[in-house]
Motif scaffolding. Structure first.
Motif, PDB file in Angstrom:
ATOM      1  N   ASN A 235       0.811  -1.222   0.000  1.00 27.26           N
ATOM      2  CA  ASN A 235       0.000   0.000   0.000  1.00 27.26           C
ATOM      3  C   ASN A 235       0.844   1.273   0.000  1.00 27.26           C
ATOM      4  OD1 ASN A 235       0.867  -0.485   2.673  1.00 27.26           O
ATOM      5  ND2 ASN A 235      -0.848   0.674   3.523  1.00 27.26           N
ATOM      6  N   SER A 236       1.700   1.415  -0.993  1.00 28.41           N
ATOM      7  CA  SER A 236       2.474   2.645  -1.173  1.00 28.41           C
ATOM      8  C   SER A 236       3.251   2.516  -2.477  1.00 28.41           C
ATOM      9  CB  SER A 236       3.435   2.865  -0.003  1.00 28.41           C
ATOM     10  OG  SER A 236       4.065   4.137  -0.098  1.00 28.41           O
ATOM     11  N   ALA A 237       4.213   3.422  -2.671  1.00 32.23           N
ATOM     12  CA  ALA A 237       5.163   3.281  -3.773  1.00 32.23           C
ATOM     13  C   ALA A 237       6.276   2.356  -3.316  1.00 32.23           C
ATOM     14  CB  ALA A 237       5.729   4.641  -4.168  1.00 32.23           C
ATOM     15  N   GLY A 238       6.719   1.495  -4.206  1.00 28.93           N
ATOM     16  CA  GLY A 238       7.796   0.573  -3.870  1.00 28.93           C
ATOM     17  C   GLY A 238       8.487   0.078  -5.123  1.00 28.93           C
ATOM     18  N   THR A 239       9.591  -0.595  -4.945  1.00 32.57           N
ATOM     19  CA  THR A 239      10.372  -1.107  -6.068  1.00 32.57           C
ATOM     20  C   THR A 239      10.765  -2.551  -5.802  1.00 32.57           C
ATOM     21  OG1 THR A 239      11.267   1.094  -6.503  1.00 32.57           O
ATOM     22  CG2 THR A 239      12.412  -0.760  -7.505  1.00 32.57           C
ATOM     23  N   VAL A 240      10.489  -3.413  -6.765  1.00 32.77           N
ATOM     24  CA  VAL A 240      10.888  -4.810  -6.684  1.00 32.77           C
ATOM     25  C   VAL A 240      12.108  -4.992  -7.586  1.00 32.77           C
ATOM     26  CG1 VAL A 240      10.167  -7.210  -6.921  1.00 32.77           C
ATOM     27  CG2 VAL A 240       8.469  -5.450  -6.326  1.00 32.77           C
ATOM     28  N   GLU A 241      13.210  -5.453  -7.010  1.00 34.93           N
ATOM     29  CA  GLU A 241      14.471  -5.545  -7.737  1.00 34.93           C
ATOM     30  C   GLU A 241      14.793  -6.995  -8.094  1.00 34.93           C
ATOM     31  OE1 GLU A 241      17.563  -3.365  -5.801  1.00 34.93           O
ATOM     32  OE2 GLU A 241      16.452  -1.482  -5.970  1.00 34.93           O
ATOM     33  N   PHE A 242      15.362  -7.149  -9.298  1.00 35.64           N
ATOM     34  CA  PHE A 242      15.665  -8.478  -9.818  1.00 35.64           C
ATOM     35  C   PHE A 242      17.094  -8.559 -10.335  1.00 35.64           C
ATOM     36  CE2 PHE A 242      11.099  -7.913 -10.399  1.00 35.64           C
ATOM     37  CZ  PHE A 242      10.573  -9.128  -9.947  1.00 35.64           C
ATOM     38  N   LEU A 243      17.617  -9.753 -10.283  1.00 38.32           N
ATOM     39  CA  LEU A 243      18.863 -10.107 -10.948  1.00 38.32           C
ATOM     40  C   LEU A 243      18.474 -10.766 -12.263  1.00 38.32           C
ATOM     41  CD1 LEU A 243      22.007 -10.335 -10.235  1.00 38.32           C
ATOM     42  CD2 LEU A 243      21.491 -12.722  -9.750  1.00 38.32           C
TER      43      LEU A 243
ATOM     44  N   LEU B 148      15.605 -10.077  -5.912  1.00 42.55           N
ATOM     45  CA  LEU B 148      16.708  -9.655  -5.048  1.00 42.55           C
ATOM     46  C   LEU B 148      16.202  -9.063  -3.742  1.00 42.55           C
ATOM     47  CD1 LEU B 148      19.332  -7.949  -7.403  1.00 42.55           C
ATOM     48  CD2 LEU B 148      19.555 -10.105  -6.160  1.00 42.55           C
ATOM     49  N   GLU B 149      15.327  -8.062  -3.865  1.00 38.65           N
ATOM     50  CA  GLU B 149      14.816  -7.380  -2.681  1.00 38.65           C
ATOM     51  C   GLU B 149      13.686  -6.463  -3.097  1.00 38.65           C
ATOM     52  OE1 GLU B 149      18.553  -5.419  -1.813  1.00 38.65           O
ATOM     53  OE2 GLU B 149      17.652  -3.471  -2.286  1.00 38.65           O
ATOM     54  N   MET B 150      12.989  -5.950  -2.108  1.00 33.82           N
ATOM     55  CA  MET B 150      11.983  -4.921  -2.364  1.00 33.82           C
ATOM     56  C   MET B 150      12.321  -3.712  -1.520  1.00 33.82           C
ATOM     57  SD  MET B 150       7.824  -5.009  -2.201  1.00 33.82           S
ATOM     58  CE  MET B 150       6.910  -3.648  -2.950  1.00 33.82           C
ATOM     59  N   ASN B 151      12.361  -2.560  -2.152  1.00 32.26           N
ATOM     60  CA  ASN B 151      12.574  -1.303  -1.439  1.00 32.26           C
ATOM     61  C   ASN B 151      11.211  -0.681  -1.168  1.00 32.26           C
ATOM     62  OD1 ASN B 151      15.424  -0.854  -3.484  1.00 32.26           O
ATOM     63  ND2 ASN B 151      15.456  -1.332  -1.324  1.00 32.26           N
ATOM     64  N   THR B 152      10.854  -0.602   0.108  1.00 33.40           N
ATOM     65  CA  THR B 152       9.522  -0.145   0.500  1.00 33.40           C
ATOM     66  C   THR B 152       9.512   1.372   0.687  1.00 33.40           C
ATOM     67  OG1 THR B 152      10.074  -0.607   2.818  1.00 33.40           O
ATOM     68  CG2 THR B 152       8.957  -2.353   1.580  1.00 33.40           C
ATOM     69  N   ARG B 153       9.930   2.077  -0.330  1.00 37.33           N
ATOM     70  CA  ARG B 153      10.078   3.536  -0.261  1.00 37.33           C
ATOM     71  C   ARG B 153      10.181   4.082  -1.677  1.00 37.33           C
ATOM     72  NH1 ARG B 153      15.352   3.656  -1.850  1.00 37.33           N
ATOM     73  NH2 ARG B 153      16.706   1.975  -1.120  1.00 37.33           N
ATOM     74  N   ILE B 154      10.282   5.385  -1.795  1.00 40.13           N
ATOM     75  CA  ILE B 154      10.580   6.011  -3.078  1.00 40.13           C
ATOM     76  C   ILE B 154      12.064   5.787  -3.363  1.00 40.13           C
ATOM     77  CG2 ILE B 154      11.247   8.320  -2.263  1.00 40.13           C
ATOM     78  CD1 ILE B 154       8.804   7.662  -5.143  1.00 40.13           C
ATOM     79  N   GLN B 155      12.409   5.580  -4.639  1.00 41.35           N
ATOM     80  CA  GLN B 155      13.789   5.313  -5.015  1.00 41.35           C
ATOM     81  C   GLN B 155      14.504   6.584  -5.475  1.00 41.35           C
ATOM     82  OE1 GLN B 155      14.662   2.082  -3.976  1.00 41.35           O
ATOM     83  NE2 GLN B 155      15.290   1.424  -5.995  1.00 41.35           N
ATOM     84  N   VAL B 156      15.820   6.590  -5.361  1.00 42.22           N
ATOM     85  CA  VAL B 156      16.614   7.693  -5.896  1.00 42.22           C
ATOM     86  C   VAL B 156      16.272   7.920  -7.369  1.00 42.22           C
ATOM     87  CG1 VAL B 156      18.969   8.497  -6.415  1.00 42.22           C
ATOM     88  CG2 VAL B 156      18.505   7.249  -4.285  1.00 42.22           C
ATOM     89  N   GLU B 157      16.114   6.827  -8.102  1.00 39.51           N
ATOM     90  CA  GLU B 157      15.946   6.905  -9.559  1.00 39.51           C
ATOM     91  C   GLU B 157      14.501   7.004 -10.014  1.00 39.51           C
ATOM     92  OE1 GLU B 157      16.808   2.610  -8.305  1.00 39.51           O
ATOM     93  OE2 GLU B 157      17.470   4.624  -7.793  1.00 39.51           O
ATOM     94  N   HIS B 158      13.582   7.348  -9.113  1.00 39.81           N
ATOM     95  CA  HIS B 158      12.176   7.425  -9.507  1.00 39.81           C
ATOM     96  C   HIS B 158      11.886   8.416 -10.639  1.00 39.81           C
ATOM     97  CE1 HIS B 158      12.128  10.946  -6.785  1.00 39.81           C
ATOM     98  NE2 HIS B 158      11.071  11.333  -7.475  1.00 39.81           N
ATOM     99  N   PRO B 159      12.721   9.468 -10.849  1.00 39.56           N
ATOM    100  CA  PRO B 159      12.384  10.404 -11.930  1.00 39.56           C
ATOM    101  C   PRO B 159      12.328   9.788 -13.331  1.00 39.56           C
ATOM    102  CG  PRO B 159      13.914  11.446 -10.406  1.00 39.56           C
ATOM    103  CD  PRO B 159      13.826  10.002 -10.013  1.00 39.56           C
ATOM    104  N   VAL B 160      13.117   8.734 -13.610  1.00 38.94           N
ATOM    105  CA  VAL B 160      13.066   8.183 -14.966  1.00 38.94           C
ATOM    106  C   VAL B 160      11.706   7.545 -15.231  1.00 38.94           C
ATOM    107  CG1 VAL B 160      15.563   7.864 -15.190  1.00 38.94           C
ATOM    108  CG2 VAL B 160      14.184   6.007 -14.289  1.00 38.94           C
ATOM    109  N   THR B 161      11.095   6.977 -14.192  1.00 39.24           N
ATOM    110  CA  THR B 161       9.745   6.434 -14.347  1.00 39.24           C
ATOM    111  C   THR B 161       8.731   7.554 -14.480  1.00 39.24           C
ATOM    112  OG1 THR B 161      10.289   4.427 -13.107  1.00 39.24           O
ATOM    113  CG2 THR B 161       7.970   5.035 -13.215  1.00 39.24           C
TER     114      THR B 161
END
Length: 486
Positions: free
Chosen positions: A263-271, A281-294
């Motif tokens: 229930n928020s913005a998040g990022t699921v990371e893969f190898l 790999l992991e999930m970042n449960t926050r806004i990412q540094v690189e969110h502007p490209v999206t």
């Protein structure tokens, strides 16, 4: 809303609050007292600590300030307390909204150990790993049995901090100690875990948004250009994926987040391996540094969406209503000597000239005479471009890097340009080992003519400013005489 962070991301969140007409409170360590977010927020309050990082990690102090100022919500941005479940739960108990997922979801998905178990239990692919406690009698033997090389990671970490590749059992003890120490310093959690390290793999991540009922994805980002496990250049979409693989990996990310009731913005990371396989790999449960490209490829304000979700509103769009266009690239501008093993640099911002243009974004909180110290992460700013094609985006980014001028502290803009003009990057043929593999190519030449140009420009600008100040200080009678020579 209180912004529990600093730097460019704090200013980015402030812009969203201003857009939504939400009153803002900034917190700051005294070393940041002149920063733009402090100057522009509706209120600002100084936080105390033995070090600047310790001050920003003091959740109890932040909550006390929230109560004093009748704050309704806290946005943690990224880093510091952004994935700290105890902080999110303490806010909830104090009646303050945390702009992020529920504490239970952070505990589940923000922790690399528990999230891996959860994802595997739901049938999604995970790489081989050892998740035992370091003091478990089978810990070392399990790692040896898995086989080297392995990568040691901080369980609560992110941004590459607390990570190292280990090639033999002899290196393992030091790597575990260092990872645990860095994890405690940056995240207040010293737990680490170990997973199998894949060579020639790529780092692909998928942006998701969830409201607790439904989850959507906003495509993938290519994050393989890294130094010391920290991202340097990100782009969207990834040049490595075809339409079928892109759809599969994005739907996998969406399925993982949906299973967690996210229930928020998040990022699921893969190898992503050369064979076309991918592992969680992991999930970042926050806004990412690189969110502007999206944001630039999908036209969605992710920070505003985060805030809307936190108020209890459902997602304002469905998956089929989302589509991307063009290509976006982000470069992280860091205070470092990239031509000298990325040695951190300190100094003072004596002169700043930001690039500008259509499809260009410069996320920064830099200001004149700002002291750049070793107290915080060396990232100074983020430069983002958007164009119709990847090749056009590369060309526009190189132009923007050439237009950027920061004097007084050494930074990596020239090195970033060297990456962008490398033929293998241009062709999209790279993995997470790109910088290490092509180190000699990237450091072969260090442009000097641009430095000379910047010095001339700075001198001209300073001269113009001094002339203006002199004119303002000259009495009117004397100014009327004009120029004369004895």
């Amino acid at each position: 809303m209180l912004i529990a962070n600093r730097g460019e991301i704090a200013l980015r969140v402030l812009r969203a609050l201003q857009q939504l007409d939400i009153a803002s409170v900034a917190i700051y360590h005294h070393s940041d007292q002149h920063s733009p977010v402090v100057q522009q927020a509706d209120e600002a309050i100084e936080i105390l600590g033995d070090t600047p990082s310790a001050a920003h990690l003091d959740g109890q102090q932040i909550i006390e300030f929230c109560q004093q100022l009748n704050v309704d919500a806290v946005h943690p941005c990224y880093g510091f307390l952004s994935e700290n479940a105890a902080f999110a739960r303490a806010l909830e108990q104090a009646g303050i909204t945390f702009i992020g997922p529920e504490a239970s979801i952070i505990e589940l998905m923000g922790d690399k150990i528990t999230s891996r178990t959860f994802v595997a239990d739901h049938g999604f692919p995970v790489p081989p790993s050892v998740n035992l406690e370091p003091d478990h009698p089978d810990f070392i033997s399990s790692i040896v049995a898995m086989g080297f090389p392995v990568v040691v990671k901080a369980s609560a970490g992110g941004g590459g901090k607390g990570m190292s590749i280990v090639h033999s059992q002899d290196e393992l003890e030091d790597a575990l100690r260092i990872a645990s120490s860095e994890a405690e310093k940056y995240f207040g959690d010293k737990r680490v875990y170990v997973e199998k390290y894949f060579t020639s793999a790529r780092h692909i991540e998928v942006q998701v948004l969830g409201d607790g009922q439904q989850v959507v994805h906003l495509g993938e980002r290519e994050c393989s250009i890294q130094r010391r496990f920290q991202k340097v250049i990100e782009e969207a979409p990834s040049p490595a994926l075809n339409d079928i693989t892109r759809r599969e990996i994005c739907e996998t990310a969406r399925g993982i987040a949906q299973s967690a009731g996210y229930n928020s913005a998040g990022t699921v990371e893969f190898l992503y391996t050369p064979e076309g396989e991918y592992y969680f790999l992991e999930m970042n449960t926050r806004i990412q540094v690189e969110h502007p490209v999206t944001e630039m490829t999908f036209g969605v304000d992710l920070v505003c969406e985060q805030i809307h979700i936190a108020t209890g509103r459902p997602l304002s769009f469905k998956q089929e209503e989302l589509s991307s266009s063009g290509h976006a690239i982000e470069c992280r501008i860091c205070a470092e000597d990239a031509f000298n093993d990325f040695m951190p640099e300190t100094g003072k911002v004596l002169f700043l000239k930001e690039p500008y243009g259509q499809g260009l974004r410069f996320d920064s909180s830099l200001y004149q005479n700002q002291a750049i110290t070793s107290a915080f992460d060396p990232m100074l700013a983020k430069l983002i471009v958007h164009a119709d094609t990847r090749q056009e985006a590369i060309e526009e980014m190189r132009q923007a890097l050439g237009d950027l001028v920061i004097l007084g502290v050494k930074h990596n803009a020239d090195y970033l340009d060297a990456i962008l003009r490398h033929e293998q990057f241009a062709a999209g043929h790279f993995d997470t080992g790109f910088i290490q593999h092509y180190a000699s190519d990237l450091t072969a030449t260090q442009p000097e003519n641009k430095k000379e140009l910047h010095a001339i420009l700075a001198t001209a600008q300073l001269g113009e400013r001094n002339n203006r100040l002199l004119a303002e200080a000259t009495p009117e009678l004397h100014a009327a005489i004009g120029h004369w020579r004895n």
